[in-house]
Design a protein around this motif. Structure first.
Motif, PDB file in Angstrom:
ATOM      1  N   THR A  89       0.803  -1.224   0.000  1.00  0.00           N
ATOM      2  CA  THR A  89       0.000   0.000   0.000  1.00  0.00           C
ATOM      3  C   THR A  89       0.831   1.266   0.000  1.00  0.00           C
ATOM      4  O   THR A  89       0.303   2.342   0.234  1.00  0.00           O
ATOM      5  CB  THR A  89      -0.932   0.017   1.222  1.00  0.00           C
ATOM      6  OG1 THR A  89      -0.142  -0.097   2.396  1.00  0.00           O
ATOM      7  CG2 THR A  89      -1.948  -1.110   1.151  1.00  0.00           C
ATOM      8  N   SER A  90       2.105   1.159  -0.230  1.00  0.00           N
ATOM      9  CA  SER A  90       2.928   2.364  -0.304  1.00  0.00           C
ATOM     10  C   SER A  90       3.987   2.184  -1.389  1.00  0.00           C
ATOM     11  O   SER A  90       4.268   1.069  -1.826  1.00  0.00           O
ATOM     12  CB  SER A  90       3.618   2.636   1.040  1.00  0.00           C
ATOM     13  OG  SER A  90       4.664   1.706   1.262  1.00  0.00           O
ATOM     14  N   LYS A  91       4.562   3.289  -1.780  1.00  0.00           N
ATOM     15  CA  LYS A  91       5.613   3.263  -2.788  1.00  0.00           C
ATOM     16  C   LYS A  91       6.779   2.402  -2.305  1.00  0.00           C
ATOM     17  O   LYS A  91       7.324   1.599  -3.065  1.00  0.00           O
ATOM     18  CB  LYS A  91       6.066   4.711  -3.055  1.00  0.00           C
ATOM     19  CG  LYS A  91       6.810   4.911  -4.322  1.00  0.00           C
ATOM     20  CD  LYS A  91       7.018   6.403  -4.566  1.00  0.00           C
ATOM     21  CE  LYS A  91       7.347   6.639  -6.020  1.00  0.00           C
ATOM     22  NZ  LYS A  91       7.420   8.041  -6.374  1.00  0.00           N
ATOM     23  N   GLU A  92       7.165   2.549  -1.036  1.00  0.00           N
ATOM     24  CA  GLU A  92       8.290   1.779  -0.501  1.00  0.00           C
ATOM     25  C   GLU A  92       7.977   0.288  -0.467  1.00  0.00           C
ATOM     26  O   GLU A  92       8.847  -0.532  -0.748  1.00  0.00           O
ATOM     27  CB  GLU A  92       8.705   2.278   0.880  1.00  0.00           C
ATOM     28  CG  GLU A  92       9.967   1.613   1.405  1.00  0.00           C
ATOM     29  CD  GLU A  92      11.140   1.555   0.407  1.00  0.00           C
ATOM     30  OE1 GLU A  92      11.728   0.462   0.255  1.00  0.00           O
ATOM     31  OE2 GLU A  92      11.466   2.574  -0.233  1.00  0.00           O
ATOM     32  N   GLU A  93       6.744  -0.086  -0.151  1.00  0.00           N
ATOM     33  CA  GLU A  93       6.377  -1.510  -0.163  1.00  0.00           C
ATOM     34  C   GLU A  93       6.446  -2.075  -1.583  1.00  0.00           C
ATOM     35  O   GLU A  93       6.897  -3.206  -1.782  1.00  0.00           O
ATOM     36  CB  GLU A  93       4.983  -1.707   0.423  1.00  0.00           C
ATOM     37  CG  GLU A  93       4.928  -1.488   1.928  1.00  0.00           C
ATOM     38  CD  GLU A  93       3.498  -1.533   2.470  1.00  0.00           C
ATOM     39  OE1 GLU A  93       2.539  -1.577   1.682  1.00  0.00           O
ATOM     40  OE2 GLU A  93       3.359  -1.518   3.697  1.00  0.00           O
ATOM     41  N   ILE A  94       6.027  -1.296  -2.553  1.00  0.00           N
ATOM     42  CA  ILE A  94       6.113  -1.736  -3.945  1.00  0.00           C
ATOM     43  C   ILE A  94       7.575  -1.890  -4.349  1.00  0.00           C
ATOM     44  O   ILE A  94       7.953  -2.875  -4.994  1.00  0.00           O
ATOM     45  CB  ILE A  94       5.362  -0.769  -4.888  1.00  0.00           C
ATOM     46  CG1 ILE A  94       3.858  -0.824  -4.601  1.00  0.00           C
ATOM     47  CG2 ILE A  94       5.657  -1.083  -6.357  1.00  0.00           C
ATOM     48  CD1 ILE A  94       3.048   0.251  -5.302  1.00  0.00           C
ATOM     49  N   LEU A  95       8.420  -0.951  -3.936  1.00  0.00           N
ATOM     50  CA  LEU A  95       9.845  -1.050  -4.268  1.00  0.00           C
ATOM     51  C   LEU A  95      10.502  -2.241  -3.573  1.00  0.00           C
ATOM     52  O   LEU A  95      11.386  -2.884  -4.141  1.00  0.00           O
ATOM     53  CB  LEU A  95      10.569   0.255  -3.922  1.00  0.00           C
ATOM     54  CG  LEU A  95      10.202   1.436  -4.809  1.00  0.00           C
ATOM     55  CD1 LEU A  95      10.863   2.714  -4.303  1.00  0.00           C
ATOM     56  CD2 LEU A  95      10.569   1.173  -6.263  1.00  0.00           C
ATOM     57  N   GLN A 120       3.612  -7.951 -13.430  1.00  0.00           N
ATOM     58  CA  GLN A 120       4.258  -8.857 -12.476  1.00  0.00           C
ATOM     59  C   GLN A 120       4.367  -8.204 -11.097  1.00  0.00           C
ATOM     60  O   GLN A 120       4.132  -8.842 -10.085  1.00  0.00           O
ATOM     61  CB  GLN A 120       5.638  -9.249 -12.996  1.00  0.00           C
ATOM     62  CG  GLN A 120       6.355 -10.230 -12.104  1.00  0.00           C
ATOM     63  CD  GLN A 120       7.749 -10.556 -12.611  1.00  0.00           C
ATOM     64  OE1 GLN A 120       8.397  -9.725 -13.232  1.00  0.00           O
ATOM     65  NE2 GLN A 120       8.196 -11.755 -12.328  1.00  0.00           N
ATOM     66  N   VAL A 121       4.720  -6.938 -11.074  1.00  0.00           N
ATOM     67  CA  VAL A 121       4.835  -6.215  -9.800  1.00  0.00           C
ATOM     68  C   VAL A 121       3.465  -6.128  -9.134  1.00  0.00           C
ATOM     69  O   VAL A 121       3.332  -6.382  -7.936  1.00  0.00           O
ATOM     70  CB  VAL A 121       5.457  -4.813 -10.016  1.00  0.00           C
ATOM     71  CG1 VAL A 121       5.351  -3.969  -8.756  1.00  0.00           C
ATOM     72  CG2 VAL A 121       6.908  -4.944 -10.459  1.00  0.00           C
ATOM     73  N   ALA A 122       2.439  -5.787  -9.896  1.00  0.00           N
ATOM     74  CA  ALA A 122       1.084  -5.700  -9.345  1.00  0.00           C
ATOM     75  C   ALA A 122       0.657  -7.047  -8.756  1.00  0.00           C
ATOM     76  O   ALA A 122       0.126  -7.103  -7.631  1.00  0.00           O
ATOM     77  CB  ALA A 122       0.099  -5.247 -10.418  1.00  0.00           C
ATOM     78  N   ALA A 123       0.889  -8.128  -9.482  1.00  0.00           N
ATOM     79  CA  ALA A 123       0.511  -9.462  -8.992  1.00  0.00           C
ATOM     80  C   ALA A 123       1.279  -9.810  -7.719  1.00  0.00           C
ATOM     81  O   ALA A 123       0.686 -10.319  -6.754  1.00  0.00           O
ATOM     82  CB  ALA A 123       0.760 -10.507 -10.075  1.00  0.00           C
ATOM     83  N   ALA A 124       2.571  -9.524  -7.708  1.00  0.00           N
ATOM     84  CA  ALA A 124       3.384  -9.845  -6.529  1.00  0.00           C
ATOM     85  C   ALA A 124       2.981  -9.000  -5.316  1.00  0.00           C
ATOM     86  O   ALA A 124       3.113  -9.452  -4.172  1.00  0.00           O
ATOM     87  CB  ALA A 124       4.862  -9.644  -6.842  1.00  0.00           C
ATOM     88  N   CYS A 125       2.481  -7.802  -5.583  1.00  0.00           N
ATOM     89  CA  CYS A 125       2.034  -6.914  -4.497  1.00  0.00           C
ATOM     90  C   CYS A 125       0.581  -7.170  -4.099  1.00  0.00           C
ATOM     91  O   CYS A 125       0.103  -6.607  -3.109  1.00  0.00           O
ATOM     92  CB  CYS A 125       2.169  -5.448  -4.920  1.00  0.00           C
ATOM     93  SG  CYS A 125       3.847  -4.864  -5.103  1.00  0.00           S
ATOM     94  N   ASP A 126      -0.129  -7.960  -4.885  1.00  0.00           N
ATOM     95  CA  ASP A 126      -1.550  -8.226  -4.678  1.00  0.00           C
ATOM     96  C   ASP A 126      -2.370  -6.943  -4.782  1.00  0.00           C
ATOM     97  O   ASP A 126      -3.251  -6.664  -3.965  1.00  0.00           O
ATOM     98  CB  ASP A 126      -1.781  -8.927  -3.332  1.00  0.00           C
ATOM     99  CG  ASP A 126      -3.146  -9.610  -3.271  1.00  0.00           C
ATOM    100  OD1 ASP A 126      -3.676  -9.961  -4.350  1.00  0.00           O
ATOM    101  OD2 ASP A 126      -3.678  -9.766  -2.157  1.00  0.00           O
ATOM    102  N   ILE A 127      -2.030  -6.160  -5.810  1.00  0.00           N
ATOM    103  CA  ILE A 127      -2.757  -4.918  -6.100  1.00  0.00           C
ATOM    104  C   ILE A 127      -3.036  -4.881  -7.599  1.00  0.00           C
ATOM    105  O   ILE A 127      -2.501  -5.683  -8.364  1.00  0.00           O
ATOM    106  CB  ILE A 127      -1.956  -3.658  -5.676  1.00  0.00           C
ATOM    107  CG1 ILE A 127      -0.592  -3.602  -6.385  1.00  0.00           C
ATOM    108  CG2 ILE A 127      -1.801  -3.613  -4.161  1.00  0.00           C
ATOM    109  CD1 ILE A 127       0.245  -2.370  -6.080  1.00  0.00           C
ATOM    110  N   SER A 128      -3.854  -3.938  -8.007  1.00  0.00           N
ATOM    111  CA  SER A 128      -4.165  -3.820  -9.431  1.00  0.00           C
ATOM    112  C   SER A 128      -3.045  -3.078 -10.164  1.00  0.00           C
ATOM    113  O   SER A 128      -2.258  -2.341  -9.549  1.00  0.00           O
ATOM    114  CB  SER A 128      -5.477  -3.064  -9.624  1.00  0.00           C
ATOM    115  OG  SER A 128      -5.302  -1.699  -9.296  1.00  0.00           O
ATOM    116  N   VAL A 129      -2.997  -3.269 -11.471  1.00  0.00           N
ATOM    117  CA  VAL A 129      -2.045  -2.548 -12.310  1.00  0.00           C
ATOM    118  C   VAL A 129      -2.261  -1.047 -12.152  1.00  0.00           C
ATOM    119  O   VAL A 129      -1.300  -0.274 -12.070  1.00  0.00           O
ATOM    120  CB  VAL A 129      -2.186  -2.992 -13.791  1.00  0.00           C
ATOM    121  CG1 VAL A 129      -1.397  -2.084 -14.711  1.00  0.00           C
ATOM    122  CG2 VAL A 129      -1.743  -4.438 -13.946  1.00  0.00           C
ATOM    123  N   GLY A 130      -3.524  -0.631 -12.083  1.00  0.00           N
ATOM    124  CA  GLY A 130      -3.848   0.789 -11.911  1.00  0.00           C
ATOM    125  C   GLY A 130      -3.262   1.361 -10.630  1.00  0.00           C
ATOM    126  O   GLY A 130      -2.827   2.516 -10.598  1.00  0.00           O
TER     127      GLY A 130
END
Length: 192
Positions: A6-12, A31-41
C-alpha cells in the motif's frame, strides 16, 4: 492471502525481491502488481509509467547495495572506504545476481534514459564519496596530489578498478589496497 502493498516503498521492496529472484529484465508492471496483490492501476498511481517504476526499482537496488548502516561513522581512511565498497559489491552480487553486469550493459548502451540516469547518479555518489574520503584521510602524504594528479583523477581510477573487479566477479580488495598504500601513503604494504 498476503496483505497488499500500500505504499511506494512496499512496492519497491517487492521490486527488489523480484530482481533478486528473477533478475531486472523480468520486472514489469503486471508482475509487480501481482506480486504486491494490487491492481495494475494502483501501481500506476504510484509510478506514472513502466520506465518510472523500473527506474525507481533500480535506484532502490543501488541504495540497498551501497547504503551505510545506521550509526556507521564516516570512513577514516581511503582503504576503509575501499574495503567497504568491495564488501558491498560482494553483497550486491549475492543479493541481486547479475544486476551489476546486466544493468550496466543494458543502460550504458541503450536508450533507456531513466535507468541510465539512475545508474549514473549512483556512480557519481560513489565517486564523490571517494573524493571526500581522500580529502579527509589523515594517512595520505602531503605531496600525494598536485595539479597534474588530483584526488578526482585518482577517485576515477579507483572507481574504474571497482567496476572492472565487479565485471570479473572478484571481490578481493587487496590489489586496490596495495595501490592506495603505495600511491597515497607512500609506505611499504606490510599491513593492510
Amino acid at each position: 492471502m498476503k496483505p497488499a502493498a500500500t505504499s511506494k516503498e512496499e512496492i519497491l521492496a517487492v521490486c527488489r525481491a523480484l530482481i533478486h529472484s528473477q533478475g531486472g529484465q523480468a520486472l514489469n508492471v503486471r508482475q509487480v502488481a501481482a506480486a504486491c496483490d494490487i491492481s495494475v492501476g494502483t501501481v500506476y498511481n504510484y509510478f506514472g509509467s513502466k520506465a518510472e517504476l523500473v527506474g525507481a526499482a533500480i535506484e532502490s537496488v543501488w541504495y540497498d547495495i551501497f547504503r551505510c548502516s545506521e550509526g556507521q561513522e564516516a570512513f577514516r581512511t581511503t582503504q576503509d572506504c575501499i574495503r567497504w565498497l568491495f564488501a558491498r559489491m560482494a553483497y550486491g552480487s549475492q543479493q541481486y545476481p547479475g544486476f551489476f553486469t546486466l544493468h550496466s550493459v543494458n543502460f550504458v548502451s541503450s536508450e533507456k534514459q531513466e535507468g541510465k540516469q539512475r545508474m549514473q547518479q549512483a556512480w557519481q555518489h560513489i565517486l564523490t564519496m571517494l573524493c571526500e574520503v581522500m580529502q579527509q584521510d589523515p594517512r595520505i602524504r602531503p605531496d600525494a596530489f598536485d595539479e597534474n594528479f588530483t584526488p578526482e583523477q585518482f577517485a576515477d581510477l579507483l572507481f574504474s578498478l571497482l567496476l572492472a573487479a565487479q565485471l570479473r566477479g572478484q571481490y578481493d580488495p587487496a590489489p586496490v589496497l596495495q595501490l592506495v598504500q603505495r600511491t597515497l601513503y607512500g609506505t611499504s604494504p606490510t599491513s593492510l
